[in-house]
Design an enzyme around this catalytic site. Structure first.
Site, PDB file in Angstrom:
ATOM      1  N   HIS A  18      52.929  27.757  40.433  1.00 34.94           N
ATOM      2  CA  HIS A  18      51.354  26.771  40.456  1.00 34.94           C
ATOM      3  C   HIS A  18      52.100  25.515  40.183  1.00 34.94           C
ATOM      4  CE1 HIS A  18      48.139  29.914  41.381  1.00 34.94           C
ATOM      5  NE2 HIS A  18      48.502  30.636  40.425  1.00 34.94           N
ATOM      6  N   ASP A  55      50.557  36.209  47.249  1.00 35.96           N
ATOM      7  CA  ASP A  55      50.108  36.337  46.159  1.00 35.96           C
ATOM      8  C   ASP A  55      48.472  36.322  46.405  1.00 35.96           C
ATOM      9  OD1 ASP A  55      51.138  35.817  42.516  1.00 35.96           O
ATOM     10  OD2 ASP A  55      48.861  35.100  43.171  1.00 35.96           O
ATOM     11  N   HIS A  57      46.731  34.509  44.104  1.00 40.84           N
ATOM     12  CA  HIS A  57      46.094  32.573  44.035  1.00 40.84           C
ATOM     13  C   HIS A  57      47.217  32.003  45.074  1.00 40.84           C
ATOM     14  CE1 HIS A  57      45.658  34.584  39.892  1.00 40.84           C
ATOM     15  NE2 HIS A  57      44.477  33.824  40.255  1.00 40.84           N
ATOM     16  N   ASP A 136      49.403  40.620  42.062  1.00 42.05           N
ATOM     17  CA  ASP A 136      47.813  40.628  41.779  1.00 42.05           C
ATOM     18  C   ASP A 136      46.920  40.977  42.460  1.00 42.05           C
ATOM     19  OD1 ASP A 136      48.468  38.397  42.511  1.00 42.05           O
ATOM     20  OD2 ASP A 136      48.150  36.944  40.578  1.00 42.05           O
TER      21      ASP A 136
END
Length: 175
Positions: A18, A55, A57, A136
């Protein structure tokens, strides 16, 4: 790259996907994967690197840093509509983003990866592979809703190992 090992596992959390070129985001202060990729390209003389980012995200920071670098192919999966709400429009021709719907499960991920990643990877033929792994997307993680199970992570990891064996001499750096 020197041949001392065919693969490496970097026990750093998070991989940093990120963190953008000028901002920390989503618990990521440094984009460890992008730093490693740039080092391989700019210092070690590797010509082509693939980044697999799986992921729940989207790896917006990695895409921000690596988009339009013709020496890098970024292949990512993530849940559509989840933080940071990016990735639906790739920032460069070297990015293949697979935005998966919530509750789609592992079979949908596998089908998307096979149709969306394989041809691009083989055409690019990277010499080194990086993995930015997030777990996740697992069915037991309540923050995301992709619903992948252990076998799905085994499958995607095995596929990456197979692909790295085809073009990169099995050279993988996983974070």
């Amino acid at each position: 790259v020197s041949g001392e090992a065919s693969s490496a596992f970097c026990n750093v959390r998070p991989p940093g996907h990120h963190a953008t070129r000028d901002s920390a985001m989503g618990f990521c202060f440094y984009n460890n994967v992008a730093v490693g990729i740039r080092h391989a390209l700019d210092v070690l003389g590797v010509e082509r690197v693939a980044l697999f980012d799986f992921d729940v995200h989207h790896g917006n920071g990695s895409e921000d840093i690596l988009a339009d670098d013709e020496r890098v192919l970024m292949l990512s999966t993530f849940q559509r509509g989840l933080y940071p709400n990016t990735g639906l429009q790739p920032l460069g021709d070297n990015v293949v983003n697979l935005a998966l719907p919530a509750y789609s499960g592992g079979n949908a991920m596998r089908a998307a990866v096979e149709s969306g990643w394989l041809q691009a990877y083989r055409r690019f033929a990277p010499q080194l592979v990086f993995v930015s792994a997030g777990f996740d997307a697992h069915v037991d993680d309540e923050l995301g809703q992709l619903g992948w199970n252990d076998d799905d992570f085994v499958w995607i990891s095995g596929l990456i190992v197979k692909l790295a064996g085809e073009t990169a001499g099995g050279r993988i750096i996983s974070t």
